[in-house]
Design a protein around this motif. Sequence first.
Motif, PDB file in Angstrom:
ATOM      1  N   THR A  31       0.840  -1.211   0.000  1.00 20.21           N
ATOM      2  CA  THR A  31       0.000   0.000   0.000  1.00 20.21           C
ATOM      3  C   THR A  31       0.869   1.253   0.000  1.00 20.21           C
ATOM      4  O   THR A  31       0.473   2.275  -0.541  1.00 20.21           O
ATOM      5  N   GLY A  32       2.069   1.172   0.625  1.00 19.62           N
ATOM      6  CA  GLY A  32       2.989   2.314   0.592  1.00 19.62           C
ATOM      7  C   GLY A  32       3.320   2.669  -0.854  1.00 19.62           C
ATOM      8  O   GLY A  32       3.209   3.825  -1.274  1.00 19.62           O
ATOM      9  N   LEU A  35       0.171   3.984  -2.694  1.00 22.33           N
ATOM     10  CA  LEU A  35      -0.169   5.369  -2.322  1.00 22.33           C
ATOM     11  C   LEU A  35       0.825   6.360  -2.924  1.00 22.33           C
ATOM     12  O   LEU A  35       0.430   7.417  -3.413  1.00 22.33           O
ATOM     13  N   ARG A  36       2.130   5.985  -2.915  1.00 26.10           N
ATOM     14  CA  ARG A  36       3.128   6.890  -3.518  1.00 26.10           C
ATOM     15  C   ARG A  36       2.848   7.071  -5.015  1.00 26.10           C
ATOM     16  O   ARG A  36       2.998   8.172  -5.554  1.00 26.10           O
ATOM     17  N   MET A  53       0.607  11.394   4.455  1.00 21.05           N
ATOM     18  CA  MET A  53       1.910  10.740   4.297  1.00 21.05           C
ATOM     19  C   MET A  53       3.039  11.712   4.607  1.00 21.05           C
ATOM     20  O   MET A  53       4.022  11.340   5.237  1.00 21.05           O
ATOM     21  N   ARG A  57       1.569  10.361   9.116  1.00 16.58           N
ATOM     22  CA  ARG A  57       0.371   9.742   9.710  1.00 16.58           C
ATOM     23  C   ARG A  57      -0.195   8.683   8.775  1.00 16.58           C
ATOM     24  O   ARG A  57       0.094   8.682   7.586  1.00 16.58           O
ATOM     25  N   LEU A  58      -1.056   7.828   9.365  1.00 16.31           N
ATOM     26  CA  LEU A  58      -1.720   6.825   8.535  1.00 16.31           C
ATOM     27  C   LEU A  58      -2.763   7.511   7.666  1.00 16.31           C
ATOM     28  O   LEU A  58      -3.456   8.422   8.117  1.00 16.31           O
ATOM     29  N   VAL A  59      -2.858   7.061   6.441  1.00 14.27           N
ATOM     30  CA  VAL A  59      -3.897   7.542   5.533  1.00 14.27           C
ATOM     31  C   VAL A  59      -5.221   6.924   6.019  1.00 14.27           C
ATOM     32  O   VAL A  59      -5.245   5.741   6.376  1.00 14.27           O
ATOM     33  N   VAL A  64      -7.458   4.013   1.785  1.00 18.01           N
ATOM     34  CA  VAL A  64      -6.573   2.854   1.616  1.00 18.01           C
ATOM     35  C   VAL A  64      -7.378   1.655   1.113  1.00 18.01           C
ATOM     36  O   VAL A  64      -6.959   0.946   0.188  1.00 18.01           O
ATOM     37  N   GLY A  85       2.285  -4.149   4.229  1.00 20.30           N
ATOM     38  CA  GLY A  85       1.977  -2.813   4.767  1.00 20.30           C
ATOM     39  C   GLY A  85       0.478  -2.578   4.886  1.00 20.30           C
ATOM     40  O   GLY A  85       0.031  -1.460   5.133  1.00 20.30           O
ATOM     41  N   PHE A  86      -0.295  -3.611   4.691  1.00 19.89           N
ATOM     42  CA  PHE A  86      -1.747  -3.567   4.746  1.00 19.89           C
ATOM     43  C   PHE A  86      -2.247  -4.936   5.180  1.00 19.89           C
ATOM     44  O   PHE A  86      -1.733  -5.933   4.677  1.00 19.89           O
ATOM     45  N   ARG A  88      -3.222  -2.149   8.246  1.00 13.89           N
ATOM     46  CA  ARG A  88      -2.484  -1.507   9.321  1.00 13.89           C
ATOM     47  C   ARG A  88      -3.411  -1.171  10.489  1.00 13.89           C
ATOM     48  O   ARG A  88      -2.938  -0.749  11.535  1.00 13.89           O
ATOM     49  N   GLN A  92      -9.204  -1.767   8.626  1.00 12.52           N
ATOM     50  CA  GLN A  92      -8.707  -2.253   7.326  1.00 12.52           C
ATOM     51  C   GLN A  92      -8.774  -3.776   7.267  1.00 12.52           C
ATOM     52  O   GLN A  92      -9.137  -4.355   6.235  1.00 12.52           O
TER      53      GLN A  92
HETATM   54  P1  AMP Z   1       5.189   2.370   3.869  1.00 14.85           P
HETATM   55  O1  AMP Z   1       5.954   2.452   2.584  1.00 14.85           O
HETATM   56  O2  AMP Z   1       4.445   1.069   4.023  1.00 14.85           O
HETATM   57  O3  AMP Z   1       6.050   2.665   5.073  1.00 14.85           O
HETATM   58  O4  AMP Z   1       4.057   3.499   3.819  1.00 14.85           O
HETATM   59  C1  AMP Z   1       4.397   4.871   3.663  1.00 14.85           C
HETATM   60  C2  AMP Z   1       3.244   5.737   4.166  1.00 14.85           C
HETATM   61  O5  AMP Z   1       2.051   5.445   3.422  1.00 14.85           O
HETATM   62  C3  AMP Z   1       2.842   5.501   5.617  1.00 14.85           C
HETATM   63  O6  AMP Z   1       3.611   6.274   6.503  1.00 14.85           O
HETATM   64  C4  AMP Z   1       1.386   5.922   5.616  1.00 14.85           C
HETATM   65  O7  AMP Z   1       1.244   7.328   5.649  1.00 14.85           O
HETATM   66  C5  AMP Z   1       0.927   5.439   4.271  1.00 14.85           C
HETATM   67  N1  AMP Z   1       0.382   4.057   4.316  1.00 14.85           N
HETATM   68  C6  AMP Z   1       0.889   2.940   3.726  1.00 14.85           C
HETATM   69  N2  AMP Z   1       0.132   1.869   3.949  1.00 14.85           N
HETATM   70  C7  AMP Z   1      -0.902   2.300   4.726  1.00 14.85           C
HETATM   71  C8  AMP Z   1      -2.035   1.674   5.301  1.00 14.85           C
HETATM   72  N3  AMP Z   1      -2.261   0.346   5.160  1.00 14.85           N
HETATM   73  N4  AMP Z   1      -2.881   2.442   6.029  1.00 14.85           N
HETATM   74  C9  AMP Z   1      -2.674   3.759   6.199  1.00 14.85           C
HETATM   75  N5  AMP Z   1      -1.639   4.421   5.681  1.00 14.85           N
HETATM   76  C10 AMP Z   1      -0.745   3.704   4.943  1.00 14.85           C
END
Ligand code: AMP
Length: 183
Positions: A31-32, A35-36, A53, A57-59, A64, A85-86, A88, A92
């Motif tokens: 998910t990271g 989202l990117r 992000m 903080r968490l989205v 998500v 990463g999901f 979280r 979810q």
């Molecule tokens: P990561 O690459 O998994 O460390 O994710 C980077 C950023 O994306 C996190 O710090 C969150 O802001 C957001 N993110 C990724 N996965 C999730 C998720 N499952 N729920 C909420 N936010 C997420």
Amino acid sequence: MRIVFIGPPGAGKGTQSALLTELLDIPHLSTGDMLREAVAKETTVGRLAAEYMNSGRLVPDPFVVQIVGERLQQPDCERGCLFDGFPRTLGQARSLDEYLAAAGTPLDAVIELRVDEDQLVNRLLGRGRDDDSIDTIRQRFRDYTTMTAPLIDYYSSTGLLRTIDGSGTTNEVFKAIRKALGK
Ligand code: AMP
């Protein structure tokens, strides 16, 4: 197979998920990364997610869940996938269960890679980090534990949780994962 992979930062989750997705020939859904990508493409979700992000903080769950739901509709996910990463949050996790139950393709397993905090710090120290980074590593580890504890309980109660000792070599850990999955 549909697998959720949980593990602390620096524990080798990246390496193990790459090996596992190759072995099972399933897509790796981070998910990271998703989202990117949404942020880079400036999609509606991406614009909303960027704010969270950027401040670490968490989205919020609905965004998500939406992005994962869209990804799961792509044909390559028919043969399964590995979630990284999901979920979280418990919300979810429940949404994922509902989605997969409706599709008739429930999760097969949740792999938790467990590594002791001191061992993790020592490993990363061996890579030549400075004191500041050690504090950061410890903080990230604690954040991870706080965040994932409810998920570990949740998946433990559903009988899907497979806890793997992540302290060995790459090969040892991968062997343990394969054994836990019967692969
Ligand atoms: P990561 O690459 O998994 O460390 O994710 C980077 C950023 O994306 C996190 O710090 C969150 O802001 C957001 N993110 C990724 N996965 C999730 C998720 N499952 N729920 C909420 N936010 C997420």
